[in-house]
Design a protein around this motif. Structure first.
Motif, PDB file in Angstrom:
ATOM      1  N   PHE A 139       0.853  -1.177  -0.012  1.00 12.48           N
ATOM      2  CA  PHE A 139      -0.055  -0.095  -0.087  1.00 12.48           C
ATOM      3  C   PHE A 139       0.808   1.218   0.034  1.00 12.48           C
ATOM      4  N   THR A 140       2.002   1.316   0.769  1.00  6.54           N
ATOM      5  CA  THR A 140       2.624   2.611   1.096  1.00  6.54           C
ATOM      6  C   THR A 140       3.548   2.821  -0.529  1.00  6.54           C
ATOM      7  N   PHE A 141       4.109   1.568  -0.799  1.00  6.65           N
ATOM      8  CA  PHE A 141       4.673   1.916  -2.111  1.00  6.65           C
ATOM      9  C   PHE A 141       3.884   2.406  -3.327  1.00  6.65           C
ATOM     10  N   SER A 241      -5.081   1.733  -9.068  1.00  3.32           N
ATOM     11  CA  SER A 241      -5.925   0.924  -8.257  1.00  3.32           C
ATOM     12  C   SER A 241      -5.291  -0.109  -7.281  1.00  3.32           C
ATOM     13  N   ASP A 242      -4.004  -0.139  -7.329  1.00  4.40           N
ATOM     14  CA  ASP A 242      -3.411  -1.220  -6.610  1.00  4.40           C
ATOM     15  C   ASP A 242      -3.332  -0.787  -4.946  1.00  4.40           C
ATOM     16  N   PHE A 262     -16.423  -0.744   1.445  1.00  8.47           N
ATOM     17  CA  PHE A 262     -16.578   0.554   0.828  1.00  8.47           C
ATOM     18  C   PHE A 262     -15.225   0.655  -0.075  1.00  8.47           C
ATOM     19  N   ILE A 263     -13.905   0.581   0.411  1.00  2.84           N
ATOM     20  CA  ILE A 263     -12.941   0.534  -0.329  1.00  2.84           C
ATOM     21  C   ILE A 263     -12.840  -0.387  -1.405  1.00  2.84           C
ATOM     22  N   PHE A 264     -13.276  -1.647  -1.194  1.00  4.88           N
ATOM     23  CA  PHE A 264     -13.207  -2.372  -2.273  1.00  4.88           C
ATOM     24  C   PHE A 264     -14.240  -2.275  -3.410  1.00  4.88           C
ATOM     25  N   VAL A 265     -15.038  -1.633  -3.268  1.00  3.09           N
ATOM     26  CA  VAL A 265     -16.115  -1.315  -4.098  1.00  3.09           C
ATOM     27  C   VAL A 265     -15.451  -0.203  -4.905  1.00  3.09           C
ATOM     28  N   ALA A 269     -13.981  -0.487  -8.884  1.00  4.91           N
ATOM     29  CA  ALA A 269     -14.528   0.461 -10.131  1.00  4.91           C
ATOM     30  C   ALA A 269     -13.399   0.924 -10.592  1.00  4.91           C
ATOM     31  N   VAL A 270     -12.303   1.423 -10.123  1.00  6.00           N
ATOM     32  CA  VAL A 270     -11.284   1.990 -10.588  1.00  6.00           C
ATOM     33  C   VAL A 270     -10.445   0.941 -11.309  1.00  6.00           C
TER      34      VAL A 270
END
Length: 379
Positions: A139-141, A241-242, A262-265, A269-270
């Motif tokens: 996530f950070t990268f 999107s990653d 919510f984040i997964f939806v 989409a992205v």
């Protein structure tokens, strides 16, 4: 002989359109990409490999504790050399006939042997904290890479009109921001390929390896022949999107159900917009269709676009998994589960799995595809 092979391998007509060649990348008045510059990714990859365990220990672990990530206490199986030897050398998921044979050899009941294998498999599964640490690192990268790529491209004309990526090809000057964007991305994917053996293995392990190799080859090749404008657009589309997926995993492991969903939806989409709309219909169109109006096809043209099509096929594969996860929680399930994950078994799961194996051995199949990380596991 080697000199003759090298000359034939790097012939201008193989890698460049007619009328262009390697000499065009040697203009002393223009900063252009060169092969020796590419080796800067090596120390960068080493830095990623060295920094990652420090990040996971000193940043990801406290964050996991802060968000409430907890591991279930796992029951250790009793020491049994015979069962251990079968587990390590024969099968981690013994068939019914093997369970009965082992039961006679160990004086355990079939149920006890089954429970022993379940407990032993759980010992090898990665902990929730380890998976959280991996997700935090990625996530950070990816978050950093996405905004770095956006800063690199936001003021460039080919970001808005992708056909402009071929303006003045192949003598397009190399910008410092493009150089560092390339080297950091290449170093990171090389570090992922090196560490993939020790990372959490998921259902799409082979696809991940293919993706990393294709990405590394694509970055390296686009550097050599100065497809850098197109390369930066491709990397940005992938990074978009990653970081959302990795953040959804983090909240999943923490048990923040609504936030995760919510984040997964948003991620789904992205992902679909960037990987199945922008990537094929904008980027690949600009690298595969538009150049045919400018140049005759050549081997490098097919090679570059072939790699892009490999990535597109992987995107379709992952989209299927994503949509299965979306459909899975839409009726009201509590949380999105990563279908690639290796889940810990419970007593009830083990019993259900035994019944499923028994039915399958009797030529009756329930028709469901296993969703865990081990393709051989049917429970």
């Amino acid at each position: 002989m080697l000199s003759w092979l090298n000359e034939r391998l790097w012939a201008d007509w193989i890698w460049f359109p007619e009328g262009f060649g390697w000499a065009d990348l040697k203009d002393p008045d223009v900063v252009l990409p060169h092969l020796p510059d590419l080796w800067a990714f090596v120390p960068i990859a080493v830095c990623f490999l060295l920094v990652r365990p420090l990040f996971e220990r000193w940043l990801a672990s406290p964050l996991a504790s802060l968000l409430g990530v907890r591991d279930k206490k796992r029951v250790r199986p009793t020491l049994n050399p015979l069962l251990e030897a079968h587990f390590c050398s024969t099968s981690k998921h013994p068939a019914q006939s093997s369970l009965e044979k082992l039961s006679k050899q160990t004086d355990y009941s079939v149920r006890q042997v089954q429970r022993w294998f379940k407990q032993r498999r759980n010992q090898e599964r990665p902990s929730k904290i380890k998976k959280f640490q991996e997700a935090s690192w990625r996530f950070t990268f990816y978050l950093f890479a996405f905004f770095a790529g956006l800063a690199t491209l936001i003021d460039k004309p080919w970001f808005y009109d992708m056909k402009r990526m071929w303006d003045n090809f192949p003598k397009m000057p190399l910008l410092p921001c493009q150089y560092w964007y390339y080297m950091i991305e290449l170093g990171f994917y090389v570090s992922l390929l090196v560490s993939v053996a020790s990372d959490v293995k998921r259902k799409d392990f082979k696809e991940q390896v293919v993706h990393h190799i294709a990405t590394i080859v694509l970055i390296g090749f686009s550097w050599l022949v100065n497809y850098i404008r197109g390369g930066t657009l491709i990397m940005l589309a992938h990074d978009a999107s990653d970081y959302l997926m990795e953040s959804a995993k983090m909240f999943n492991y923490a048990g923040w159900k609504k936030t995760c969903n919510f984040i997964f939806v948003v991620f789904a989409a992205v992902f679909i917009i960037t990987r199945l709309v922008i990537f094929p219909f904008c980027i690949i169109h600009a690298t595969l269709v538009y150049p045919l109006t400018l140049y005759r096809p050549f081997f490098g043209f097919y090679f570059f676009n072939g790699l892009l099509l490999v990535l597109l096929a992987l995107h379709v594969f992952w989209t299927v998994l994503i949509m299965r996860m979306v459909i899975k929680f839409l009726p009201g399930n509590d949380i999105v589960e990563d279908e690639r994950s290796d889940k810990e078994e419970t007593e009830s799961e083990d019993e259900d799995g035994e019944r499923t194996r028994t039915l399958k051995n009797g030529h009756i199949h329930n028709g469901h595809t296993p969703l865990n990380n081990n393709p051989q596991k049917t429970d």
